[in-house]
Design a protein around this motif. Structure first.
Motif, PDB file in Angstrom:
ATOM      1  N   SER A 173      23.803 -29.249  11.609  1.00  0.00           N
ATOM      2  CA  SER A 173      22.590 -28.544  11.183  1.00  0.00           C
ATOM      3  C   SER A 173      22.139 -27.557  12.247  1.00  0.00           C
ATOM      4  N   GLU A 174      22.308 -27.929  13.517  1.00  0.00           N
ATOM      5  CA  GLU A 174      21.935 -27.033  14.616  1.00  0.00           C
ATOM      6  C   GLU A 174      22.764 -25.754  14.571  1.00  0.00           C
ATOM      7  N   PHE A 175      24.046 -25.899  14.273  1.00  0.00           N
ATOM      8  CA  PHE A 175      24.933 -24.738  14.168  1.00  0.00           C
ATOM      9  C   PHE A 175      24.438 -23.814  13.058  1.00  0.00           C
ATOM     10  N   LEU A 176      24.173 -24.386  11.887  1.00  0.00           N
ATOM     11  CA  LEU A 176      23.763 -23.581  10.738  1.00  0.00           C
ATOM     12  C   LEU A 176      22.481 -22.821  11.017  1.00  0.00           C
ATOM     13  N   PHE A 177      21.496 -23.504  11.601  1.00  0.00           N
ATOM     14  CA  PHE A 177      20.206 -22.852  11.771  1.00  0.00           C
ATOM     15  C   PHE A 177      20.176 -21.915  12.972  1.00  0.00           C
ATOM     16  N   GLU A 178      21.077 -22.104  13.910  1.00  0.00           N
ATOM     17  CA  GLU A 178      21.211 -21.096  14.964  1.00  0.00           C
ATOM     18  C   GLU A 178      21.718 -19.796  14.357  1.00  0.00           C
ATOM     19  N   LEU A 179      22.622 -19.918  13.385  1.00  0.00           N
ATOM     20  CA  LEU A 179      23.149 -18.733  12.715  1.00  0.00           C
ATOM     21  C   LEU A 179      22.106 -18.112  11.791  1.00  0.00           C
ATOM     22  N   ILE A 180      21.387 -18.948  11.037  1.00  0.00           N
ATOM     23  CA  ILE A 180      20.387 -18.448  10.103  1.00  0.00           C
ATOM     24  C   ILE A 180      19.236 -17.750  10.829  1.00  0.00           C
ATOM     25  N   ASN A 181      18.824 -18.322  11.944  1.00  0.00           N
ATOM     26  CA  ASN A 181      17.645 -17.803  12.646  1.00  0.00           C
ATOM     27  C   ASN A 181      17.947 -16.587  13.513  1.00  0.00           C
ATOM     28  N   GLN A 182      19.220 -16.251  13.674  1.00  0.00           N
ATOM     29  CA  GLN A 182      19.588 -15.091  14.476  1.00  0.00           C
ATOM     30  C   GLN A 182      20.470 -14.168  13.640  1.00  0.00           C
ATOM     31  N   PRO A 183      19.877 -13.421  12.725  1.00  0.00           N
ATOM     32  CA  PRO A 183      20.678 -12.531  11.878  1.00  0.00           C
ATOM     33  C   PRO A 183      21.455 -11.526  12.720  1.00  0.00           C
ATOM     34  N   PRO A 184      22.657 -11.191  12.295  1.00  0.00           N
ATOM     35  CA  PRO A 184      23.518 -10.317  13.094  1.00  0.00           C
ATOM     36  C   PRO A 184      23.028  -8.873  13.146  1.00  0.00           C
ATOM     37  N   TYR A 185      23.450  -8.176  14.153  1.00  0.00           N
ATOM     38  CA  TYR A 185      23.152  -6.751  14.286  1.00  0.00           C
ATOM     39  C   TYR A 185      24.033  -5.977  13.312  1.00  0.00           C
ATOM     40  N   GLN A 186      23.413  -5.226  12.410  1.00  0.00           N
ATOM     41  CA  GLN A 186      24.137  -4.450  11.404  1.00  0.00           C
ATOM     42  C   GLN A 186      23.751  -2.983  11.539  1.00  0.00           C
ATOM     43  N   PRO A 187      24.405  -2.250  12.419  1.00  0.00           N
ATOM     44  CA  PRO A 187      23.990  -0.863  12.682  1.00  0.00           C
ATOM     45  C   PRO A 187      24.062   0.043  11.468  1.00  0.00           C
ATOM     46  N   LEU A 188      25.124  -0.074  10.650  1.00  0.00           N
ATOM     47  CA  LEU A 188      25.219   0.794   9.481  1.00  0.00           C
ATOM     48  C   LEU A 188      24.136   0.467   8.470  1.00  0.00           C
ATOM     49  N   PHE A 189      23.843  -0.822   8.289  1.00  0.00           N
ATOM     50  CA  PHE A 189      22.800  -1.215   7.350  1.00  0.00           C
ATOM     51  C   PHE A 189      21.427  -0.744   7.822  1.00  0.00           C
ATOM     52  N   GLN A 190      21.186  -0.848   9.125  1.00  0.00           N
ATOM     53  CA  GLN A 190      19.889  -0.431   9.647  1.00  0.00           C
ATOM     54  C   GLN A 190      19.670   1.061   9.464  1.00  0.00           C
ATOM     55  N   GLN A 191      20.747   1.827   9.469  1.00  0.00           N
ATOM     56  CA  GLN A 191      20.604   3.270   9.302  1.00  0.00           C
ATOM     57  C   GLN A 191      20.614   3.701   7.840  1.00  0.00           C
ATOM     58  N   SER A 192      21.308   2.938   6.983  1.00  0.00           N
ATOM     59  CA  SER A 192      21.477   3.386   5.599  1.00  0.00           C
ATOM     60  C   SER A 192      20.884   2.438   4.567  1.00  0.00           C
ATOM     61  N   GLY A 193      20.796   1.146   4.891  1.00  0.00           N
ATOM     62  CA  GLY A 193      20.348   0.161   3.914  1.00  0.00           C
ATOM     63  C   GLY A 193      21.350  -0.067   2.800  1.00  0.00           C
ATOM     64  N   GLY A 194      22.590   0.414   2.980  1.00  0.00           N
ATOM     65  CA  GLY A 194      23.551   0.370   1.872  1.00  0.00           C
ATOM     66  C   GLY A 194      24.883  -0.273   2.186  1.00  0.00           C
ATOM     67  N   THR A 195      24.963  -1.144   3.178  1.00  0.00           N
ATOM     68  CA  THR A 195      26.236  -1.776   3.511  1.00  0.00           C
ATOM     69  C   THR A 195      26.096  -3.291   3.575  1.00  0.00           C
ATOM     70  N   HIS A 196      27.230  -3.952   3.438  1.00  0.00           N
ATOM     71  CA  HIS A 196      27.316  -5.393   3.616  1.00  0.00           C
ATOM     72  C   HIS A 196      28.000  -5.679   4.953  1.00  0.00           C
ATOM     73  N   ALA A 197      27.777  -6.888   5.454  1.00  0.00           N
ATOM     74  CA  ALA A 197      28.350  -7.270   6.741  1.00  0.00           C
ATOM     75  C   ALA A 197      29.047  -8.618   6.641  1.00  0.00           C
ATOM     76  N   THR A 198      30.004  -8.830   7.540  1.00  0.00           N
ATOM     77  CA  THR A 198      30.678 -10.117   7.704  1.00  0.00           C
ATOM     78  C   THR A 198      30.748 -10.448   9.177  1.00  0.00           C
ATOM     79  N   LEU A 199      30.447 -11.683   9.504  1.00  0.00           N
ATOM     80  CA  LEU A 199      30.687 -12.230  10.839  1.00  0.00           C
ATOM     81  C   LEU A 199      31.642 -13.400  10.699  1.00  0.00           C
ATOM     82  N   ILE A 200      32.564 -13.531  11.623  1.00  0.00           N
ATOM     83  CA  ILE A 200      33.410 -14.729  11.690  1.00  0.00           C
ATOM     84  C   ILE A 200      33.186 -15.358  13.052  1.00  0.00           C
TER      85      ILE A 200
END
Length: 259
Positions: A137-164
């Protein structure tokens, strides 16, 4: 280039008073990419495998991830050369692995009926059950509470992102694209060509979870998939069939686990 500028008329409503002003808007680029294949013994014989609508970044990793996810190539060692054609907006993968060029039927099913599963099983016979790894649960909520940096989305609002990520929540690979499946293919492709997919424990995606995203994670051996969006019935059925941990609606300090 991944973004383009457009002139827009911005209409504002301030307490019943309307105002119009001209502004520039950043828009994510969506362009077709043709993926071609030829065998190294017959490099002049080109086969068009697919045309993807994508954001033109990381085309090499997108092509590699797509060919791996769809079961065309099983190892990056089979890739002998790649060639990009600007005129056709096409990338050619030359490989020593002989692959079957078969027409794939267009899937129109939105449910998870037995006919849909049977059709998919015939198309994806290379899939096998994933080796399970259950995140805490700690792993999941560390990921949920820290959304990834999405530079293209922040500039356009029109992209999807993937983190592995690995088992310590370290980001192994990430990418963005106008297509959810393209972003995942790019992120998987980066690890596949480096032969580092065995370190991947969870994939985070920004959109809804359709069947194609579940299938790609199963094929890559990634044991968990988490999304801020909703899953489909078919994605849940396939996740259960192959032992993939499926988490959705990962936002607002909660997450739903389906498998």
């Amino acid at each position: 280039m991944s973004l383009s500028q457009y002139l827009v008329r911005k209409i504002k409503n301030d307490a019943g008073t309307f105002a119009i002003q001209k502004e520039t808007d950043q828009v994510a680029i969506e362009e077709p990419l043709i993926i071609r294949y030829s065998h190294s013994n017959f490099p002049e014989k080109l086969h068009n495998l697919a045309t993807l609508l994508r954001t033109p970044t990381d085309d090499y990793h997108l092509a590699c991830g797509f060919l791996f996810a769809e079961g065309y190539l099983d190892s990056p060692k089979h890739i002998e050369m790649t060639h990009y054609c600007d005129q056709d907006d096409a990338i050619t993968i030359i490989s020593d692995q002989l692959i079957t060029i078969a027409e794939r039927p267009h899937l129109t099913h939105s449910g998870c009926g037995s006919c849909a599963l049977e059709t998919l099983d015939n198309l994806y016979q290379h899939l096998s059950e994933v080796k399970q790894w259950i995140p805490s649960s700690e792993f999941l909520f560390e990921l949920i509470n820290q959304p990834p940096y999405q530079p293209l989305f922040q500039q356009s609002g029109g992209t999807h992102a993937t983190l592995i990520l690995d088992e310590r929540v370290n980001v192994l690979s990430q990418d963005e694209d106008v297509g959810r499946h393209n972003a995942l293919d790019k992120a998987i492709g980066k690890l596949w060509v480096k032969e580092e997919l065995d370190q991947a424990k969870i994939a985070w995606v920004s959109g809804r979870v359709g069947f194609e995203l579940v299938q790609k994670c199963i094929n890559a051996g990634i044991p968990n998939l988490i999304s801020i969006g909703a899953p489909t019935s078919l994605s849940i059925a396939y996740a259960k069939k192959y032992g993939l941990g499926l988490y959705a609606f990962a936002r607002n300090k909660s997450v739903n686990q389906y498998c």
